[in-house]
Design a protein around this motif. Sequence first.
Motif, PDB file in Angstrom:
ATOM      1  N   THR A 150       0.829  -1.211   0.000  1.00  0.00           N
ATOM      2  CA  THR A 150       0.000   0.000   0.000  1.00  0.00           C
ATOM      3  C   THR A 150       0.858   1.253   0.000  1.00  0.00           C
ATOM      4  O   THR A 150       0.601   2.205  -0.762  1.00  0.00           O
ATOM      5  CB  THR A 150      -0.927  -0.005   1.227  1.00  0.00           C
ATOM      6  OG1 THR A 150      -1.697  -1.210   1.244  1.00  0.00           O
ATOM      7  CG2 THR A 150      -1.866   1.187   1.205  1.00  0.00           C
ATOM      8  N   LEU A 151       1.890   1.275   0.837  1.00  0.00           N
ATOM      9  CA  LEU A 151       2.744   2.462   0.899  1.00  0.00           C
ATOM     10  C   LEU A 151       3.473   2.668  -0.427  1.00  0.00           C
ATOM     11  O   LEU A 151       3.590   3.807  -0.919  1.00  0.00           O
ATOM     12  CB  LEU A 151       3.738   2.315   2.049  1.00  0.00           C
ATOM     13  CG  LEU A 151       4.591   3.551   2.358  1.00  0.00           C
ATOM     14  CD1 LEU A 151       3.704   4.718   2.774  1.00  0.00           C
ATOM     15  CD2 LEU A 151       5.602   3.239   3.464  1.00  0.00           C
ATOM     16  N   THR A 152       3.967   1.589  -1.018  1.00  0.00           N
ATOM     17  CA  THR A 152       4.640   1.702  -2.322  1.00  0.00           C
ATOM     18  C   THR A 152       3.645   2.095  -3.401  1.00  0.00           C
ATOM     19  O   THR A 152       3.952   2.921  -4.282  1.00  0.00           O
ATOM     20  CB  THR A 152       5.308   0.365  -2.689  1.00  0.00           C
ATOM     21  OG1 THR A 152       6.191  -0.022  -1.635  1.00  0.00           O
ATOM     22  CG2 THR A 152       6.091   0.480  -3.985  1.00  0.00           C
ATOM     23  N   LEU A 154       1.073   3.957  -3.217  1.00  0.00           N
ATOM     24  CA  LEU A 154       0.709   5.374  -3.187  1.00  0.00           C
ATOM     25  C   LEU A 154       1.612   6.210  -4.089  1.00  0.00           C
ATOM     26  O   LEU A 154       1.248   7.317  -4.490  1.00  0.00           O
ATOM     27  CB  LEU A 154       0.778   5.888  -1.741  1.00  0.00           C
ATOM     28  CG  LEU A 154      -0.361   5.442  -0.810  1.00  0.00           C
ATOM     29  CD1 LEU A 154      -0.079   5.878   0.614  1.00  0.00           C
ATOM     30  CD2 LEU A 154      -1.695   6.038  -1.292  1.00  0.00           C
ATOM     31  N   PHE A 155       2.812   5.681  -4.419  1.00  0.00           N
ATOM     32  CA  PHE A 155       3.752   6.427  -5.252  1.00  0.00           C
ATOM     33  C   PHE A 155       3.874   5.864  -6.669  1.00  0.00           C
ATOM     34  O   PHE A 155       4.011   6.633  -7.630  1.00  0.00           O
ATOM     35  CB  PHE A 155       5.141   6.436  -4.584  1.00  0.00           C
ATOM     36  CG  PHE A 155       5.150   7.104  -3.242  1.00  0.00           C
ATOM     37  CD1 PHE A 155       5.217   8.487  -3.136  1.00  0.00           C
ATOM     38  CD2 PHE A 155       5.067   6.350  -2.079  1.00  0.00           C
ATOM     39  CE1 PHE A 155       5.226   9.104  -1.899  1.00  0.00           C
ATOM     40  CE2 PHE A 155       5.074   6.959  -0.840  1.00  0.00           C
ATOM     41  CZ  PHE A 155       5.151   8.349  -0.740  1.00  0.00           C
ATOM     42  N   VAL A 156       3.817   4.528  -6.808  1.00  0.00           N
ATOM     43  CA  VAL A 156       4.089   3.955  -8.136  1.00  0.00           C
ATOM     44  C   VAL A 156       2.891   3.238  -8.751  1.00  0.00           C
ATOM     45  O   VAL A 156       2.917   2.899  -9.929  1.00  0.00           O
ATOM     46  CB  VAL A 156       5.281   2.983  -8.061  1.00  0.00           C
ATOM     47  CG1 VAL A 156       6.525   3.694  -7.580  1.00  0.00           C
ATOM     48  CG2 VAL A 156       4.967   1.792  -7.157  1.00  0.00           C
ATOM     49  N   TRP A 158      -0.389   4.448  -8.424  1.00  0.00           N
ATOM     50  CA  TRP A 158      -1.492   5.369  -8.149  1.00  0.00           C
ATOM     51  C   TRP A 158      -2.742   5.103  -9.003  1.00  0.00           C
ATOM     52  O   TRP A 158      -3.862   5.056  -8.464  1.00  0.00           O
ATOM     53  CB  TRP A 158      -1.004   6.798  -8.341  1.00  0.00           C
ATOM     54  CG  TRP A 158      -2.037   7.829  -8.016  1.00  0.00           C
ATOM     55  CD1 TRP A 158      -2.855   8.468  -8.885  1.00  0.00           C
ATOM     56  CD2 TRP A 158      -2.373   8.308  -6.725  1.00  0.00           C
ATOM     57  NE1 TRP A 158      -3.677   9.329  -8.220  1.00  0.00           N
ATOM     58  CE2 TRP A 158      -3.397   9.245  -6.880  1.00  0.00           C
ATOM     59  CE3 TRP A 158      -1.900   8.042  -5.434  1.00  0.00           C
ATOM     60  CZ2 TRP A 158      -3.966   9.935  -5.813  1.00  0.00           C
ATOM     61  CZ3 TRP A 158      -2.472   8.723  -4.368  1.00  0.00           C
ATOM     62  CH2 TRP A 158      -3.480   9.657  -4.563  1.00  0.00           C
TER      63      TRP A 158
END
Length: 418
Positions: A150-152, A154-156, A158
Amino acid sequence: MTEPFPPQGAHVTAVAAPAGPGDRPPPARFAYDAHTWKEIAHLLVNLPVSLVGFTYTVTMLFTGAGLTVTVIGLPLLAAGLLGARQLGRLERARARRLLGVRVEEPSPLPHGAGGFWPGLWLALRDPVGWRTVLYELIRLPWAVLTFTVTLTGLFVLWPVLPFVVRALTNVDRAMVRGLLSPSDELERRIAELESDRGVVVDTAAADLRRIERDLHDGAQARLVNLAMGLGLAKEKLLEDPDAAATMVEEAHGEVKLALQELRDLARGIHPAVLTDRGLDAALSSVASRCTVPVKVTADLDERPAAAIEGIAYFTVSELLQNVSKHSGARSASVDAWRSEGRLFLQVWDDGRGGASLQGGSGLRGLADRLGAVDGLFVVDSPEGGPTTVTAELPWRDRSGVLAPQTRTAERASARGRR
């Protein structure tokens, strides 16, 4: 004699609601909405919450198991399981808030369950606590994975993150329903018995109020009038014997009426014919008072327990009163028989039909009363008639022993006879 149709209107209480439309969030889409953000928040919070739960669970298990050779080991393990229950409550609340999963709370453990050792043993074999322990143990690696993705994402990831998040949270929903939901048969049975106990208490209180009202308004009032009449007759005994004799005659009539009302009240509590001669004779007696001709057939090779016998009698009595007052029928029948550890009652009439369990009808009260003793109550009454009401009670013999067939087996058998 026909076997009853399956219990489609049966009174059954369940604890955990199955997954329904309210559990399903709207479909994932590219545009982020409130549901997507809640799911993202749930997955990000998974890791810190899982670390707390995993640490507590491992510490509790290792400490309690390691100290079982001492006097404090088992109590410590039981206390740890009680704490795990509280962790499960927090997880269910989080799932309801962020994932929209409807999961009811399990029934609490009874307090003071026969003393210290029975209470300790009850806590140690608590299935809710152990399922929560399993949930906390297997969730940590899953939480690490979901937090990282989820954290990754949010950036790659989206554009497609809502679809990824939905797939991950669906796994969380399945884990919550499978391990934290009070879905086992014991939990359902506990909740059902708690509900039935309330029905029994309310019914007993209503019966006591009815008896008190009947005594106050009926026999008691007549006895008061009788005492006053005899007092006046005593005063006139010497000066006007004829008037005194008339008063004594009126008092004699009041005594007869008071005795009749007391007999009727006693019959309403528990008729003597039921105690002396059994259900067959009692059903024939109540049928003879019905305004509609009633054919009674009872195929019972022995008498059930007094409590079951009384419930069966009053169920038929109230049904026949409904036939007299509301059905407009020309004929009726009452059948009673025993089959596979159950007592079956069936009341039929050729009246206008339209009877229903809906609302606050007397039939609804009968269904609740039978449900409180593991009974079933089914009404088949189309408009225009005829009406068939089937009641099913557990068979207990005179020693109070329940027939070996279980309620679940009986329901399966009833469905098979359809």
